[in-house]
Design an enzyme around this catalytic site. Structure first.
Site, short mmCIF file in Angstrom:
data_model
loop_
_atom_site.label_atom_id
_atom_site.label_comp_id
_atom_site.label_asym_id
_atom_site.label_seq_id
_atom_site.Cartn_x
_atom_site.Cartn_y
_atom_site.Cartn_z
N TYR A 113 -2.04 -9.99 4.87
CA TYR A 113 -2.06 -8.59 5.33
C TYR A 113 -3.47 -8.24 5.78
CZ TYR A 113 -1.27 -3.48 5.07
OH TYR A 113 -1.18 -2.13 5.34
N THR A 134 0.83 -1.21 0.00
CA THR A 134 0.00 0.00 0.00
C THR A 134 0.86 1.25 0.00
OG1 THR A 134 -1.53 -1.24 1.39
CG2 THR A 134 -1.95 1.11 1.15
N THR A 135 1.94 1.23 0.80
CA THR A 135 2.84 2.40 0.90
C THR A 135 3.51 2.68 -0.44
OG1 THR A 135 3.20 1.80 3.20
CG2 THR A 135 4.72 3.39 2.28
N TYR A 167 -13.02 -3.78 -1.12
CA TYR A 167 -14.23 -3.34 -1.83
C TYR A 167 -15.27 -4.43 -2.00
CZ TYR A 167 -17.43 -0.87 -4.87
OH TYR A 167 -18.55 -0.29 -5.37
N ILE A 193 6.41 -4.62 10.00
CA ILE A 193 6.43 -4.19 8.59
C ILE A 193 6.11 -2.71 8.66
CG2 ILE A 193 5.45 -4.47 6.29
CD1 ILE A 193 4.99 -7.41 6.94
N LYS A 205 0.80 -9.85 8.58
CA LYS A 205 1.03 -8.45 8.92
C LYS A 205 -0.26 -7.96 9.57
CE LYS A 205 1.86 -3.82 7.13
NZ LYS A 205 1.98 -2.92 5.94
N ARG A 232 -8.39 -0.17 5.65
CA ARG A 232 -8.30 0.12 4.22
C ARG A 232 -9.18 -0.80 3.37
NH1 ARG A 232 -4.29 3.47 1.61
NH2 ARG A 232 -2.79 4.27 3.11
#
Length: 292
Positions: free
Chosen positions: A134, A45-46, A108, A203, A162, A139
């Site tokens: 993750y 994502t980062t 989503y 992480i 994570k 998010r």
């Protein structure tokens, strides 16, 4: 596979035309390896993964492996909300030679727990390298529940999670139901309490800036110097929170640019930080002696 204590969720540098800047990517990797990063996580994502094409992701995986060599491992972010697409990208990443995969919960489409189980199982069974799940409900709008993590831990190459769920009770329950699953903190500000629950490391986003300190905190905790670990955590706490005051990775990219580690701007829909956020970041970096 041992991914170490500090895995950095890397930003993706862009040039003035918003193309991937591979020279800046190399500089960033050199900086991270020098400052305590054990493993590079590319296109999480980062790394603004939703705005990168598959071709760009594969080029970034190749570049990371070539630059890091034997000095750091490379994890490829290949998760998406399409199981078949994730399988295809994961298999291509494995062929490139990455050391592991990070698979985010499908966003989503809000699958059920059974849907999450089938999604992750199918992807993991399509490759032979270690997989990190993750969990980031803030998010994705869906939580991988501890019971589901327990089931998934029985899939042979699902090695770790994570945990960015922000719920230490659920972390505890995961440790009970999936004792063999390695846990990494997915929130810099929760790394220290999660170490007490058996997390192996973090992480991290903040490790772009204070990687040595984060590694020192984890090592202090591991050798039983809890007071030292607490001292480092409290010293870094305002920075940890500042990096998430607006959408990640906006603050960390702004901070890196201020420090002279040029990573460029953002792809829409992300935009540069407002002046108030920039001033706050500047103040924190100055107080740490990271900029003049």
């Amino acid at each position: 596979m041992d991914f170490g204590k500090v895995i950095t969720a890397m930003v993706t540098p862009f040039d003035e035309n918003q193309a991937v800047d591979f020279a800046a990517f190399e500089n960033l990797i050199e900086h991270l390896i020098k400052t305590g990063t054990d493993t590079l996580l590319v296109t999480g994502t980062t790394g603004e993964s939703p705005t990168l094409s598959d071709e760009e992701k594969l080029e970034l995986f190749k570049a990371a492996k070539n630059i890091a060599g034997t000095r750091a491992k490379v994890i490829a972010g290949t998760g998406s909300n399409s199981t078949h697409h994730s399988i295809e990208l994961s298999q291509k990443a494995e062929k490139i030679g990455v050391d592991g995969l990070l698979l985010v919960s499908p966003y989503y489409n809000k699958p059920t727990q059974e849907g999450l189980y089938q999604h992750f199982r199918m992807i993991a069974q399509s490759v032979d390298i270690p997989v990190i799940l993750y969990n980031v409900p803030g998010r994705t709008a869906v939580t991988i529940e501890p019971e589901t993590l327990g089931r998934l831990s029985e899939v042979k190459n699902i090695a770790a999670v994570k945990d960015a769920g922000g719920n230490l009770d659920k972390t505890s329950k995961t440790r009970v139901l999936a004792p063999d699953l390695t846990v990494y903190s997915g929130d810099d500000s929760l790394t220290l309490p999660m170490l007490a629950l058996g997390a192996k490391g973090v992480i991290s986003v903040a490790s772009h800036i204070v990687g040595k300190d984060i590694k020192e905190m984890i090592e202090a905790f591991e050798r039983g110097d809890h007071r030292k670990a607490e001292e480092i955590h409290l010293k870094l706490f305002d920075l940890f929170k500042a990096l998430f005051v607006i959408t990640n990775p906006i603050p960390v990219k702004e901070a890196l640019n201020m420090m002279g580690i040029k990573v460029g701007g953002f792809r829409p829909p992300l935009t540069p930080a407002d002046e108030k956020t920039k001033k706050m970041l500047e103040g924190i970096l100055k107080a740490r002696g990271l900029i003049q």
